[in-house]
Enzyme design. Structure first.
Site, PDB file in Angstrom:
ATOM      1  N   HIS A 168      -3.816  -4.744  -0.104  1.00  0.00           N
ATOM      2  CA  HIS A 168      -3.365  -5.318   1.166  1.00  0.00           C
ATOM      3  C   HIS A 168      -3.413  -6.841   1.088  1.00  0.00           C
ATOM      4  O   HIS A 168      -4.472  -7.439   1.287  1.00  0.00           O
ATOM      5  CB  HIS A 168      -4.251  -4.832   2.311  1.00  0.00           C
ATOM      6  CG  HIS A 168      -4.016  -3.410   2.694  1.00  0.00           C
ATOM      7  ND1 HIS A 168      -3.014  -3.034   3.561  1.00  0.00           N
ATOM      8  CD2 HIS A 168      -4.631  -2.269   2.306  1.00  0.00           C
ATOM      9  CE1 HIS A 168      -3.037  -1.710   3.711  1.00  0.00           C
ATOM     10  NE2 HIS A 168      -4.001  -1.230   2.955  1.00  0.00           N
ATOM     11  N   CYS A 192       0.843  -1.200   0.000  1.00  0.00           N
ATOM     12  CA  CYS A 192       0.000   0.000   0.000  1.00  0.00           C
ATOM     13  C   CYS A 192       0.881   1.255   0.000  1.00  0.00           C
ATOM     14  O   CYS A 192       1.603   1.500  -0.948  1.00  0.00           O
ATOM     15  CB  CYS A 192      -0.997  -0.027   1.157  1.00  0.00           C
ATOM     16  SG  CYS A 192      -2.357   1.166   0.956  1.00  0.00           S
ATOM     17  N   GLU A 212      -2.430  -8.878   3.225  1.00  0.00           N
ATOM     18  CA  GLU A 212      -2.792  -9.398   4.555  1.00  0.00           C
ATOM     19  C   GLU A 212      -4.289  -9.313   4.831  1.00  0.00           C
ATOM     20  O   GLU A 212      -4.775  -9.884   5.810  1.00  0.00           O
ATOM     21  CB  GLU A 212      -1.995  -8.662   5.639  1.00  0.00           C
ATOM     22  CG  GLU A 212      -2.451  -7.246   5.948  1.00  0.00           C
ATOM     23  CD  GLU A 212      -2.005  -6.189   4.964  1.00  0.00           C
ATOM     24  OE1 GLU A 212      -2.256  -4.997   5.245  1.00  0.00           O
ATOM     25  OE2 GLU A 212      -1.394  -6.526   3.933  1.00  0.00           O
TER      26      GLU A 212
END
EC number: 4.3.2.10
Length: 204
Positions: free
Chosen positions: A181, A79, A183
Site C-alpha cells: 500500500h 494490493c 498510501e
C-alpha cells in the site's frame, strides 16, 4: 485528472488523501466518460479477487478500463487492484482477471515463521528499473495480503522476501502494480505515487 476507480473494493479514502498531500487533482469515480478522459487511473483494492471482478463487471467497468489502457492511459493497481491485473485468480474459486499481465494470483505458502496473511513492513529489492522504481532499493513498505501474483520474471520489477520472493511491483507496458500500500507507506509510498503522477503527465 487522475481517476481512482470506484468499485467498492478499495482503500480509496487513504489513496485520495495521499494524492491530495501531493497536490494532485484526483477524483473517485465509476463514470465511464471520466475514466476514458483521465490522464491516469488508479485501481485500489482490499478484499477478495472474485468479489472485485464481479463488482467491476456489475458496473460495466471491465471494457472501459481495457479501452483506457489500450489507448495508452497509465494504470496503477494497488494490493488487490494489482492482483486482478493478472489473467486468473485462485482465491476461493478460479476467477478470470483483467488479463493485462500474464500470470495467476496464488496463495502465499505459509511457513512457521512466516504466517499468512503477510502483514507489516518489508524491504524491497529491485529486479529491474522502471519509471516507478527509482530509490526503492532496501526501502520498507507496508503489506497486507494472503495471495501473490505468479507472473513471468520479465514483468517483475521489485520483490520482497516473505517465504518466497513476493512480487511487490509488476508492470507491462502502461500497466503497473504495487502489491503493498503506497498510501500507507510513508514518504517512500508517496514517492511512488508522485512518480506515477509524473508518468501520467508525460503521457497526457
Amino acid at each position: 485528472m487522475i481517476i481512482v476507480i470506484d468499485y467498492d473494493a478499495g482503500n480509496t479514502a487513504n489513496v485520495l488523501r495521499a494524492l491530495a498531500k501531493l497536490g494532485v487533482e484526483a477524483e473517485l469515480s465509476a463514470d465511464s466518460d471520466k475514466i476514458l478522459a483521465a490522464s491516469g487511473l488508479i485501481l485500489p483494492g482490499v478484499g477478495a479477487y472474485p468479489t472485485a471482478m464481479a463488482e467491476l463487471e456489475k458496473r460495466g467497468l471491465v471494457p472501459v478500463i481495457k479501452e483506457a489502457v489500450a489507448k495508452g492511459t497509465p494504470l496503477l493497481g494497488i494490493c488487490l487492484g494489482m492482483q486482478i491485473l493478472t489473467e486468473t485468480g485462485l482465491e476461493h474459486q478460479e476467477t478470470k482477471g483483467l488479463g493485462f499481465i500474464p500470470g495467476t494470483c496464488r496463495p502465499i505458502p505459509a511457513q512457521p515463521d512466516k504466517p499468512v496473511p503477510h502483514m507489516g513492513w518489508n524491504n524491497l529489492d529491485i529486479q529491474q528499473e522502471t519509471a516507478l522504481t527509482g530509490g526503492l532499493q532496501d526501502q520498507s513498505v507496508y503489506f497486507v495480503h494472503s495471495y501473490f501474483t505468479d507472473v513471468p520474471k520479465d514483468y517483475i520489477d521489485v520483490t520482497a522476501d516473505y517465504s518466497i520472493q513476493v512480487p511487490a511491483m509488476i508492470h507491462k507496458d502502461n500497466v503497473y502494480g504495487a502489491q503493498f500500500h503506497p498510501e500507507k507507506s510513508g514518504d517512500t509510498g508517496l514517492g511512488i505515487l508522485e512518480k506515477f503522477v509524473g508518468l501520467c503527465q508525460e503521457k497526457s
